[in-house]
Write an enzyme that holds these catalytic residues in place. Sequence first.
Site, PDB file in Angstrom:
ATOM      1  N   GLU A 122       0.960  -1.172   0.132  1.00  0.00           N
ATOM      2  CA  GLU A 122       0.016   0.127   0.054  1.00  0.00           C
ATOM      3  C   GLU A 122       0.726   1.098  -0.063  1.00  0.00           C
ATOM      4  O   GLU A 122       1.727   1.281   0.582  1.00  0.00           O
ATOM      5  CB  GLU A 122      -0.915   0.024   1.181  1.00  0.00           C
ATOM      6  N   GLY A 262       3.080   2.354  11.060  1.00  0.00           N
ATOM      7  CA  GLY A 262       2.858   1.616  11.779  1.00  0.00           C
ATOM      8  C   GLY A 262       2.794   0.066  11.715  1.00  0.00           C
ATOM      9  O   GLY A 262       3.502  -0.748  12.153  1.00  0.00           O
ATOM     10  N   ALA A 263       1.856  -0.313  10.782  1.00  0.00           N
ATOM     11  CA  ALA A 263       1.608  -1.500  10.149  1.00  0.00           C
ATOM     12  C   ALA A 263       0.737  -1.761   9.189  1.00  0.00           C
ATOM     13  O   ALA A 263       0.059  -0.514   8.495  1.00  0.00           O
ATOM     14  CB  ALA A 263       0.791  -2.355  11.350  1.00  0.00           C
ATOM     15  N   MET A 264       0.379  -2.878   8.563  1.00  0.00           N
ATOM     16  CA  MET A 264      -0.384  -2.829   7.300  1.00  0.00           C
ATOM     17  C   MET A 264      -1.246  -4.287   7.469  1.00  0.00           C
ATOM     18  O   MET A 264      -0.686  -5.112   7.687  1.00  0.00           O
ATOM     19  CB  MET A 264       0.757  -3.214   6.055  1.00  0.00           C
ATOM     20  N   GLU A 265      -2.493  -4.091   6.889  1.00  0.00           N
ATOM     21  CA  GLU A 265      -3.549  -4.912   7.017  1.00  0.00           C
ATOM     22  C   GLU A 265      -3.486  -5.958   6.015  1.00  0.00           C
ATOM     23  O   GLU A 265      -4.649  -6.478   5.640  1.00  0.00           O
ATOM     24  CB  GLU A 265      -5.069  -4.386   7.051  1.00  0.00           C
ATOM     25  N   ASN A 266      -2.359  -6.479   5.219  1.00  0.00           N
ATOM     26  CA  ASN A 266      -2.437  -7.337   4.183  1.00  0.00           C
ATOM     27  C   ASN A 266      -3.438  -8.605   4.793  1.00  0.00           C
ATOM     28  O   ASN A 266      -3.262  -8.963   5.765  1.00  0.00           O
ATOM     29  CB  ASN A 266      -1.089  -7.878   4.056  1.00  0.00           C
ATOM     30  N   HIS A 298      -6.393  -2.129  15.253  1.00  0.00           N
ATOM     31  CA  HIS A 298      -6.856  -1.110  13.850  1.00  0.00           C
ATOM     32  C   HIS A 298      -6.551  -2.035  12.746  1.00  0.00           C
ATOM     33  O   HIS A 298      -7.372  -2.071  11.763  1.00  0.00           O
ATOM     34  CB  HIS A 298      -6.085  -0.025  13.774  1.00  0.00           C
ATOM     35  N   GLU A 299      -5.502  -2.767  12.816  1.00  0.00           N
ATOM     36  CA  GLU A 299      -5.200  -3.746  11.636  1.00  0.00           C
ATOM     37  C   GLU A 299      -6.319  -4.884  11.132  1.00  0.00           C
ATOM     38  O   GLU A 299      -6.660  -5.410  10.316  1.00  0.00           O
ATOM     39  CB  GLU A 299      -3.700  -4.308  11.595  1.00  0.00           C
ATOM     40  N   HIS A 302      -9.457  -3.870   9.998  1.00  0.00           N
ATOM     41  CA  HIS A 302      -9.416  -3.699   8.376  1.00  0.00           C
ATOM     42  C   HIS A 302      -9.737  -4.907   7.749  1.00  0.00           C
ATOM     43  O   HIS A 302     -10.140  -4.785   6.510  1.00  0.00           O
ATOM     44  CB  HIS A 302      -7.981  -3.157   8.113  1.00  0.00           C
TER      45      HIS A 302
HETATM   46  N1  ARG Z   1      -3.260   0.618   5.698  1.00  0.00           N
HETATM   47  C1  ARG Z   1      -2.051   1.162   6.671  1.00  0.00           C
HETATM   48  C2  ARG Z   1      -2.915   1.433   8.048  1.00  0.00           C
HETATM   49  O1  ARG Z   1      -3.114   2.391   8.121  1.00  0.00           O
HETATM   50  C3  ARG Z   1      -1.281   2.202   6.377  1.00  0.00           C
HETATM   51  C4  ARG Z   1      -0.123   1.748   5.423  1.00  0.00           C
HETATM   52  C5  ARG Z   1       0.248   2.887   4.592  1.00  0.00           C
HETATM   53  N2  ARG Z   1       1.457   2.747   4.091  1.00  0.00           N
HETATM   54  C6  ARG Z   1       2.209   3.734   3.300  1.00  0.00           C
HETATM   55  N3  ARG Z   1       3.344   3.327   2.975  1.00  0.00           N
HETATM   56  N4  ARG Z   1       1.552   4.699   2.844  1.00  0.00           N
HETATM   57  O2  ARG Z   1      -3.057   0.572   8.701  1.00  0.00           O
HETATM   58 ZN    ZN Z   2      -5.329   1.562   8.868  1.00  0.00          ZN
END
Ligand code: ARG
Ligand code: ZN
Length: 880
Positions: A122, A262-266, A298-299, A302
């Site tokens: 993302e 912070g983190a990513m919701e893959n 949060h993740e 998502h």
């Molecule tokens: N979707 C992620 C979150 O808010 C954020 C990741 C965005 N990463 C980026 N490189 N813009 O949980």
């Molecule tokens: Zn998010």
Amino acid sequence: KVIHLKDYQAPEYLIDETHLTFELYEDRTLVHAQLVMRRNPERPAGKLPPLELHGQQLELLSIALNDRELGAGDYQIGAECLTLQPDSESFVIDSSVVIHPETNTALEGLYKSGGMFCTQCEAEGFRKITYYLDRPDVMSKFTTTVSAEQKAYPVLLSNGNPIASGSEDNGRHWATWEDPFKKPAYLFALVAGDLWCVEDSFTTMSGRNVALRIYVEPENIDKCQHAMDSLKKSMKWDEETYGREYDLDIFMIVAVNDFNMGAMENKGLNIFNSSAVLARAETATDAAHQRVEAIVAHEYFHNWSGNRVTCRDWFQLSLKEGFTVFRDAQFSSDMNSATVKRIEDVAYLRTHQFAEDAGPMAHSVRPESFIEISNFYTLTVYEKGAEVVRMIQTLLGKDDFRKGSDLYFERHDGQAVTVDDFVKAMEDANGADLSQFKRWYSQAGTPRLSVSEHYDAAAQTYRLTFRQSCPPTPGQPTKQPFVIPVELGLLAADGADMPLRLAGEAQAVGTSRVLAVTEAEQSFTFVDVAERPLPSLLRGFSAPVKLEFPYSRDQLMFLMQHDSDGFNRWEAGQQLSVQVLQELIGQHQRGEALAMDERLVEALRSVLQNDALDPAMVAEMLSLPGEAYLTEISEVADVDAIHAAREFARREIGSRLFEPFYQRYMNHREVSRQTPYVASAEHFARRALQNIALAYLMFSERADILSLCLDQFDNADNMTERLSALASLTHSPFEEKRLKALEVFAEHFHDNPLVMDQWFSVQAASPLPGGLERVQTLMQHPAFTLKNPNKVRALIGAFANQNLVNFHRADGAGYRFLADQVITLNAMNPQIASRLLAPLTRWRKYDDARQALMKGELERILASGELSSDVYEVVSKSLA
Ligand code: ARG
Ligand code: ZN
């Protein structure tokens, strides 16, 4: 190149299936992609349009259309796209590319963090992995095979469920993962490394068993329990609160050290900055524990608000982010103290989002255009976006809001949709009209709401008149009125809430209610008002506006004592503090001796001595508004006066309330000493008050207090107490003790990078003179590296954002230093460079001399050579 929302067009082609094979090597990675494609039936029929696949920094080895190898004349490759001409409605593309994760310092796409491979796709990182339609409205079923050397990379992960694996004779092995849910490429993930995992399980509401795994580097295996507990709580909460159940057989979290956000919701494979997963008492503070709980939630949330229902295009980012931040805030307030959570969120929003709204990068919750989407992962899209969702709930009520969210998830499951679809579901489920409300999504800037009152004793009526306005923002010179939900109550002289009956109503309706202000100017008249009331306005901060009402200091003290709304009791204290601090700032500017209003001290004394109050609330009320907030509310911020005034007030409070602080400190510290660490609201509250008391006591510079502080530093069994003691020492004049403590701390924790981040931050934020030189020296420390975003934030970010007196040094050396770092990082990691720049974009807030220096640095960055789109967009808009 500027991308506009109004230019959106559905894709010409769709990708039904995506089959990926990764061959990971130390000096290169091979990516084979098979894309099963067809023409989008929703686009006009006729001649087949060309197919434009996104791709950046890819070395193409081969490409075939329906098994026919294409030659150089069959396609064109540009810097951003590969274009070819399909000859049928349905077709298969096979491509092979080489990429270089081992030299990827931008941490976008596939990269290496320490010894492991991981991804961050993302928003538009997938195009650095393979040629693809890298846009969120193209959703595909993914199958992924990863192969790597077995010894170095025993764990091979991707989205969905594992379906096959095996070894080869050459020391390599492979695993295949299949994700049954269609998803956009930004939710793709891959991990390969030597990882250990903590395992648990969760039984969903329909009785399905889900395996839960948190993968970390072996040395961190003892720091996963808190995240695991948080995950299980989140899964349960989302079932109970939103009726949302998890949908795969396995849910995985992987912690990586080098991560931009912070983190990513893959899907099924969340990848986290290690700072957002790892937590245990000895090494992580209470704040870190709460952050882990919130980000895990949060993740996880998502999975529905983001993955099952995703965004049509990146202008809709707040559709998933605003809603999910709102959901995680609700979760955190249910798990901990709701009032304290609200106070923290509002203080953060007003300090940082309001500043963004007032600066050159101001944009609406749904932006209209961007150059680089990474620049729009902002406080406005996330935090203000969450406030907008919260206002919908406030206007509809909790039950109707839930009906709306149920309809939204049901109607749009498996789709890529827009903010309009979200609002429409809220409307349709409830027969509501939110058309005017939607201006919150399209108009940028922070509205001002000024309120005046009129009491008619003879008629027993009380009239409140609201006037709203919103300052111009880039591209939006004028604004239409917003729908502003104002929750309010009226306090009688005894402090009780009066029954609220509006003119025209048959009877009173409650004692706290929500009025919707929809016009530029609008009055509400209450009847049966037997005495002149004191209004408690915008309870719980029911709208993200700047409220103006001419409260006297005595009235604010009354609200601090009596308001039935806990948030507004805190808010009254903040407003009182702001008035007192602004008076001190004025005195400092006129060269007068500083003299502080007694009433603030006395108000804080009664808070401090009130044993019935939640200690966490006491701690919040004793925290004066920060320098950054005082800057935000100033027309022109006088950095030195703000710092001097606030420090003076803190010393004054510390010395005047020495006794009650001492008592509180001794009591709480004793309980801490005798209680094993627990990460729960009650314990957070005790430690928060204990530590703020210690900070105030340290202003006394007394030897006995110093001993208490050193004792806490040496003997505490948890990082919250230890770090607070260190911070108090670091800001104190006891130079020898301070340096010794810092040295002891670094020696003890040198092999824990997250703890070293804290160590850098404490020093970077110290307002003692010579801050810049200290930061420059620390950049040479062996634990520091510009390659790790957490380190950059901990040292350089903390300096520029939390050490305002040193950063804004009159000679501009702080600005020059920051610009130098931005120029270096621009080539290494554009996203981090662009975020680091933010303090320079706030130049409008400062005096002419500083403005010139700040703009000079922005110009120097602009002229420094080839800029990434990230840095270019922020710098050019800031100078426009
Ligand atoms: N979707 C992620 C979150 O808010 C954020 C990741 C965005 N990463 C980026 N490189 N813009 O949980
Ligand atoms: Zn998010």
